[in-house]
Scaffold this motif. Structure first.
Motif, PDB file in Angstrom:
ATOM      1  N   UNK A 151      22.293 -20.758  34.267  1.00 22.26           N
ATOM      2  CA  UNK A 151      22.211 -20.365  32.898  1.00 22.26           C
ATOM      3  C   UNK A 151      21.838 -21.528  31.960  1.00 22.26           C
ATOM      4  N   UNK A 152      22.817 -22.492  32.088  1.00 24.93           N
ATOM      5  CA  UNK A 152      22.677 -23.660  31.264  1.00 24.93           C
ATOM      6  C   UNK A 152      21.483 -24.679  31.557  1.00 24.93           C
ATOM      7  N   UNK A 153      21.089 -24.760  32.950  1.00 25.09           N
ATOM      8  CA  UNK A 153      19.902 -25.568  33.314  1.00 25.09           C
ATOM      9  C   UNK A 153      18.748 -24.771  32.339  1.00 25.09           C
ATOM     10  N   UNK A 154      18.535 -23.568  32.530  1.00 26.11           N
ATOM     11  CA  UNK A 154      17.436 -22.999  31.974  1.00 26.11           C
ATOM     12  C   UNK A 154      17.410 -23.106  30.538  1.00 26.11           C
ATOM     13  N   UNK A 155      18.576 -22.883  29.888  1.00 25.20           N
ATOM     14  CA  UNK A 155      18.804 -23.151  28.340  1.00 25.20           C
ATOM     15  C   UNK A 155      18.412 -24.456  28.122  1.00 25.20           C
ATOM     16  N   UNK A 156      18.736 -25.531  28.773  1.00 29.05           N
ATOM     17  CA  UNK A 156      18.558 -26.923  28.478  1.00 29.05           C
ATOM     18  C   UNK A 156      16.807 -27.159  28.612  1.00 29.05           C
TER      19      UNK A 156
ATOM     20  N   UNK B 146      18.517 -22.215  18.098  1.00 31.18           N
ATOM     21  CA  UNK B 146      19.217 -21.408  18.256  1.00 31.18           C
ATOM     22  C   UNK B 146      18.770 -19.714  18.325  1.00 31.18           C
ATOM     23  N   UNK B 147      17.504 -19.409  18.079  1.00 28.91           N
ATOM     24  CA  UNK B 147      16.859 -18.216  17.861  1.00 28.91           C
ATOM     25  C   UNK B 147      16.527 -18.149  19.395  1.00 28.91           C
ATOM     26  N   UNK B 148      15.953 -18.918  19.766  1.00 26.96           N
ATOM     27  CA  UNK B 148      15.424 -19.086  21.313  1.00 26.96           C
ATOM     28  C   UNK B 148      16.557 -18.520  22.143  1.00 26.96           C
ATOM     29  N   UNK B 149      17.631 -19.353  22.082  1.00 24.49           N
ATOM     30  CA  UNK B 149      18.907 -19.308  23.157  1.00 24.49           C
ATOM     31  C   UNK B 149      19.451 -17.765  22.713  1.00 24.49           C
ATOM     32  N   UNK B 150      19.570 -17.277  21.745  1.00 25.90           N
ATOM     33  CA  UNK B 150      20.083 -15.789  21.560  1.00 25.90           C
ATOM     34  C   UNK B 150      19.188 -15.034  22.051  1.00 25.90           C
TER      35      UNK B 150
ATOM     36  N   UNK C 183      11.607 -16.593  30.788  1.00 18.68           N
ATOM     37  CA  UNK C 183      12.737 -17.351  31.238  1.00 18.68           C
ATOM     38  C   UNK C 183      13.907 -16.602  31.625  1.00 18.68           C
ATOM     39  N   UNK C 184      14.472 -15.665  31.178  1.00 18.62           N
ATOM     40  CA  UNK C 184      15.552 -14.996  31.781  1.00 18.62           C
ATOM     41  C   UNK C 184      15.264 -14.135  32.948  1.00 18.62           C
TER      42      UNK C 184
END
Length: 151
Positions: A53-58, A72-76, A38-39
């Motif tokens: 960054x926000x769009x992919x996090x969503x 929260x683990x995925x986001x980190x 994803x990154x």
């Protein structure tokens, strides 16, 4: 069929295939490789603006398959990979591709990681050349043929 429609259809098909295997995709290697993918897709052009960054996090938070893991683990993990890529894209890409390569041991997980990259890249209806190129590189890191995914 217009290119836009083919991209949306392909991303939709990939998501359906992922959902069918949701219960098989619970390993730490899959989680880590998916967040690295994803990154990598988010930073495919060498940088990431805050809205992307926000769009992919969503998209990560909303993806049914990735809900096997704490959000929260995925986001980190996603943010840590993005930080590597934004600090030094070339060096960070090597590290992120190594992380993706950890899913190589299980072919179903390796394919699912590539599918995640395609879903994320095609979510805006435009799977651009840079995004396709990094997903293709990830295929090589996973020992998969890019042709299997029309890359």
């Amino acid at each position: 069929m217009a290119l836009w429609d083919r991209i949306k259809e392909s991303a939709s098909q990939m998501q359906t295939q992922l959902e069918a295997r949701k219960n098989e995709l619970r390993s730490g290697a899959f989680r880590d490789a998916s967040m690295a993918m994803c990154a990598l897709v988010a930073a495919a052009d060498g940088g990431v603006d805050p809205s992307e960054r926000q769009r992919v996090a969503q998209l990560i938070a909303a993806n049914d398959v990735l809900q096997n893991f704490p959000a929260d683990d995925l986001r980190r993990r996603f943010e840590a990979n993005l930080d590597k890529l934004t600090a030094d894209f070339a060096f960070g890409k090597v590290s992120v591709l190594q992380e993706i390569g950890k899913a190589k041991k299980k072919p179903a997980e390796a394919r699912a990681v590539v599918q995640i990259g395609i879903v994320i890249g095609g979510a805006d209806g435009h799977f651009d050349r840079d995004e396709r190129a990094v997903v293709r590189e990830a295929c090589f890191a996973l020992g998969l043929s890019p042709h299997e995914f029309d890359l």
